[in-house]
Scaffold this motif. Sequence first.
Motif, PDB file in Angstrom:
ATOM      1  N   PRO A 114       0.790  -1.238   0.000  1.00  0.00           N
ATOM      2  CA  PRO A 114       0.000   0.000   0.000  1.00  0.00           C
ATOM      3  C   PRO A 114       0.823   1.289   0.000  1.00  0.00           C
ATOM      4  O   PRO A 114       0.520   2.203  -0.767  1.00  0.00           O
ATOM      5  CB  PRO A 114      -0.848  -0.107   1.273  1.00  0.00           C
ATOM      6  N   LEU A 115       1.847   1.385   0.819  1.00  0.00           N
ATOM      7  CA  LEU A 115       2.639   2.616   0.861  1.00  0.00           C
ATOM      8  C   LEU A 115       3.282   2.894  -0.491  1.00  0.00           C
ATOM      9  O   LEU A 115       3.205   4.013  -1.008  1.00  0.00           O
ATOM     10  CB  LEU A 115       3.731   2.529   1.934  1.00  0.00           C
ATOM     11  N   PHE A 116       3.891   1.883  -1.074  1.00  0.00           N
ATOM     12  CA  PHE A 116       4.604   2.080  -2.332  1.00  0.00           C
ATOM     13  C   PHE A 116       3.636   2.301  -3.491  1.00  0.00           C
ATOM     14  O   PHE A 116       3.919   3.091  -4.394  1.00  0.00           O
ATOM     15  CB  PHE A 116       5.556   0.908  -2.570  1.00  0.00           C
ATOM     16  N   ALA A 117       2.477   1.651  -3.451  1.00  0.00           N
ATOM     17  CA  ALA A 117       1.451   1.894  -4.466  1.00  0.00           C
ATOM     18  C   ALA A 117       0.945   3.333  -4.366  1.00  0.00           C
ATOM     19  O   ALA A 117       0.692   3.990  -5.383  1.00  0.00           O
ATOM     20  CB  ALA A 117       0.303   0.902  -4.315  1.00  0.00           C
ATOM     21  N   ASP A 118       0.828   3.846  -3.139  1.00  0.00           N
ATOM     22  CA  ASP A 118       0.397   5.224  -2.924  1.00  0.00           C
ATOM     23  C   ASP A 118       1.447   6.193  -3.474  1.00  0.00           C
ATOM     24  O   ASP A 118       1.106   7.190  -4.117  1.00  0.00           O
ATOM     25  CB  ASP A 118       0.151   5.471  -1.439  1.00  0.00           C
ATOM     26  N   ILE A 119       2.703   5.898  -3.246  1.00  0.00           N
ATOM     27  CA  ILE A 119       3.781   6.749  -3.778  1.00  0.00           C
ATOM     28  C   ILE A 119       3.701   6.794  -5.303  1.00  0.00           C
ATOM     29  O   ILE A 119       3.779   7.874  -5.906  1.00  0.00           O
ATOM     30  CB  ILE A 119       5.169   6.237  -3.323  1.00  0.00           C
ATOM     31  N   VAL A 120       3.518   5.633  -5.922  1.00  0.00           N
ATOM     32  CA  VAL A 120       3.426   5.568  -7.389  1.00  0.00           C
ATOM     33  C   VAL A 120       2.241   6.392  -7.881  1.00  0.00           C
ATOM     34  O   VAL A 120       2.364   7.178  -8.831  1.00  0.00           O
ATOM     35  CB  VAL A 120       3.321   4.106  -7.866  1.00  0.00           C
ATOM     36  N   GLN A 121       1.090   6.253  -7.226  1.00  0.00           N
ATOM     37  CA  GLN A 121      -0.109   6.985  -7.643  1.00  0.00           C
ATOM     38  C   GLN A 121       0.101   8.496  -7.506  1.00  0.00           C
ATOM     39  O   GLN A 121      -0.208   9.265  -8.414  1.00  0.00           O
ATOM     40  CB  GLN A 121      -1.317   6.503  -6.822  1.00  0.00           C
ATOM     41  N   ARG A 122       0.623   8.922  -6.360  1.00  0.00           N
ATOM     42  CA  ARG A 122       0.827  10.359  -6.122  1.00  0.00           C
ATOM     43  C   ARG A 122       1.877  10.946  -7.067  1.00  0.00           C
ATOM     44  O   ARG A 122       1.692  12.036  -7.608  1.00  0.00           O
ATOM     45  CB  ARG A 122       1.250  10.610  -4.676  1.00  0.00           C
ATOM     46  N   ALA A 123       2.979  10.233  -7.236  1.00  0.00           N
ATOM     47  CA  ALA A 123       4.037  10.722  -8.133  1.00  0.00           C
ATOM     48  C   ALA A 123       3.516  10.802  -9.564  1.00  0.00           C
ATOM     49  O   ALA A 123       3.810  11.758 -10.286  1.00  0.00           O
ATOM     50  CB  ALA A 123       5.271   9.823  -8.052  1.00  0.00           C
ATOM     51  N   GLY A 124       2.715   9.824  -9.972  1.00  0.00           N
ATOM     52  CA  GLY A 124       2.138   9.850 -11.316  1.00  0.00           C
ATOM     53  C   GLY A 124       1.193  11.021 -11.510  1.00  0.00           C
ATOM     54  O   GLY A 124       1.204  11.681 -12.563  1.00  0.00           O
ATOM     55  N   ALA A 125       0.381  11.302 -10.498  1.00  0.00           N
ATOM     56  CA  ALA A 125      -0.550  12.436 -10.585  1.00  0.00           C
ATOM     57  C   ALA A 125       0.210  13.761 -10.651  1.00  0.00           C
ATOM     58  O   ALA A 125      -0.128  14.641 -11.463  1.00  0.00           O
ATOM     59  CB  ALA A 125      -1.503  12.425  -9.389  1.00  0.00           C
ATOM     60  N   LEU A 126       1.235  13.914  -9.832  1.00  0.00           N
ATOM     61  CA  LEU A 126       2.027  15.145  -9.856  1.00  0.00           C
ATOM     62  C   LEU A 126       2.802  15.278 -11.166  1.00  0.00           C
ATOM     63  O   LEU A 126       2.929  16.373 -11.715  1.00  0.00           O
ATOM     64  CB  LEU A 126       2.981  15.196  -8.659  1.00  0.00           C
TER      65      LEU A 126
ATOM     66  N   GLY B 159      18.750  -2.368  -1.199  1.00  0.00           N
ATOM     67  CA  GLY B 159      19.609  -1.220  -0.976  1.00  0.00           C
ATOM     68  C   GLY B 159      19.466  -0.122  -2.003  1.00  0.00           C
ATOM     69  O   GLY B 159      19.471   1.050  -1.644  1.00  0.00           O
ATOM     70  N   ASP B 160      19.355  -0.476  -3.301  1.00  0.00           N
ATOM     71  CA  ASP B 160      19.244   0.558  -4.327  1.00  0.00           C
ATOM     72  C   ASP B 160      17.963   1.357  -4.178  1.00  0.00           C
ATOM     73  O   ASP B 160      17.993   2.589  -4.179  1.00  0.00           O
ATOM     74  CB  ASP B 160      19.309  -0.053  -5.733  1.00  0.00           C
ATOM     75  N   LEU B 161      16.838   0.683  -4.059  1.00  0.00           N
ATOM     76  CA  LEU B 161      15.566   1.393  -3.937  1.00  0.00           C
ATOM     77  C   LEU B 161      15.552   2.233  -2.669  1.00  0.00           C
ATOM     78  O   LEU B 161      15.082   3.372  -2.681  1.00  0.00           O
ATOM     79  CB  LEU B 161      14.391   0.415  -3.947  1.00  0.00           C
ATOM     80  N   LYS B 162      16.082   1.687  -1.608  1.00  0.00           N
ATOM     81  CA  LYS B 162      16.144   2.413  -0.340  1.00  0.00           C
ATOM     82  C   LYS B 162      16.876   3.738  -0.535  1.00  0.00           C
ATOM     83  O   LYS B 162      16.382   4.797  -0.131  1.00  0.00           O
ATOM     84  CB  LYS B 162      16.840   1.535   0.697  1.00  0.00           C
ATOM     85  N   CYS B 163      18.023   3.693  -1.182  1.00  0.00           N
ATOM     86  CA  CYS B 163      18.831   4.899  -1.392  1.00  0.00           C
ATOM     87  C   CYS B 163      18.167   5.861  -2.370  1.00  0.00           C
ATOM     88  O   CYS B 163      18.200   7.080  -2.173  1.00  0.00           O
ATOM     89  CB  CYS B 163      20.211   4.515  -1.892  1.00  0.00           C
ATOM     90  N   ILE B 164      17.575   5.320  -3.413  1.00  0.00           N
ATOM     91  CA  ILE B 164      16.913   6.165  -4.407  1.00  0.00           C
ATOM     92  C   ILE B 164      15.739   6.908  -3.790  1.00  0.00           C
ATOM     93  O   ILE B 164      15.549   8.108  -4.037  1.00  0.00           O
ATOM     94  CB  ILE B 164      16.475   5.324  -5.621  1.00  0.00           C
TER      95      ILE B 164
ATOM     96  N   ASN C 195       8.876  11.107 -12.621  1.00  0.00           N
ATOM     97  CA  ASN C 195       8.845   9.893 -13.441  1.00  0.00           C
ATOM     98  C   ASN C 195       9.750   8.823 -12.838  1.00  0.00           C
ATOM     99  O   ASN C 195       9.387   7.648 -12.768  1.00  0.00           O
ATOM    100  CB  ASN C 195       9.268  10.211 -14.873  1.00  0.00           C
ATOM    101  N   ASP C 196      10.914   9.231 -12.395  1.00  0.00           N
ATOM    102  CA  ASP C 196      11.854   8.313 -11.753  1.00  0.00           C
ATOM    103  C   ASP C 196      11.219   7.711 -10.500  1.00  0.00           C
ATOM    104  O   ASP C 196      11.388   6.526 -10.228  1.00  0.00           O
ATOM    105  CB  ASP C 196      13.140   9.060 -11.406  1.00  0.00           C
ATOM    106  N   ASN C 197      10.471   8.516  -9.763  1.00  0.00           N
ATOM    107  CA  ASN C 197       9.812   8.039  -8.553  1.00  0.00           C
ATOM    108  C   ASN C 197       8.852   6.895  -8.867  1.00  0.00           C
ATOM    109  O   ASN C 197       8.763   5.918  -8.121  1.00  0.00           O
ATOM    110  CB  ASN C 197       9.068   9.192  -7.883  1.00  0.00           C
ATOM    111  N   VAL C 198       8.149   6.995  -9.979  1.00  0.00           N
ATOM    112  CA  VAL C 198       7.239   5.933 -10.396  1.00  0.00           C
ATOM    113  C   VAL C 198       8.032   4.710 -10.863  1.00  0.00           C
ATOM    114  O   VAL C 198       7.781   3.581 -10.428  1.00  0.00           O
ATOM    115  CB  VAL C 198       6.307   6.423 -11.528  1.00  0.00           C
TER     116      VAL C 198
END
Length: 158
Positions: A39-51, A103-108, A144-147
Amino acid sequence: MSCGVALAISLMLTNPEVALAAEQPPAPAGAPVSVAGEPLFADIVQRAGALRSVVGQWQTSLSAAPEWTVAAGDLARFEQDSTALAELDMQGHLILKERGTDGDLKCILRGISEDIPVKVAAVHAAATPAERRVALEELHYLLNDNVEVITAPPQPPA
């Protein structure tokens, strides 16, 4: 024939995806797992896509009218929404850090969390059409990178 076997056969015959999924080999132990469905990561994808869509509209407006600027109220709402997104990105970073995984996603996610306010401030400070174009391009790229970093298939550690 037991009821369980009969039920399994009937499900396999009614939905081809069940049979296809059953044919797939199990994931190897220790294989990276995607967080995109959480849920948290899906929410991030949705919000980043909308922005990202909002920024795309702003880019279109700027292309059509070079003297165009973001209305103060629109920018204030965007800033509020992007701050909330940055906080979620940091929360995602902390969750992955606590899990000791990816580790990569965490840092990104941490980097994106820190970069969002900087990129929004650049849009706010852009005084010329050229500066606005660059600031919007960089903000669009970051969103876009966030998504994409969340929805990309996980990779094994290098």
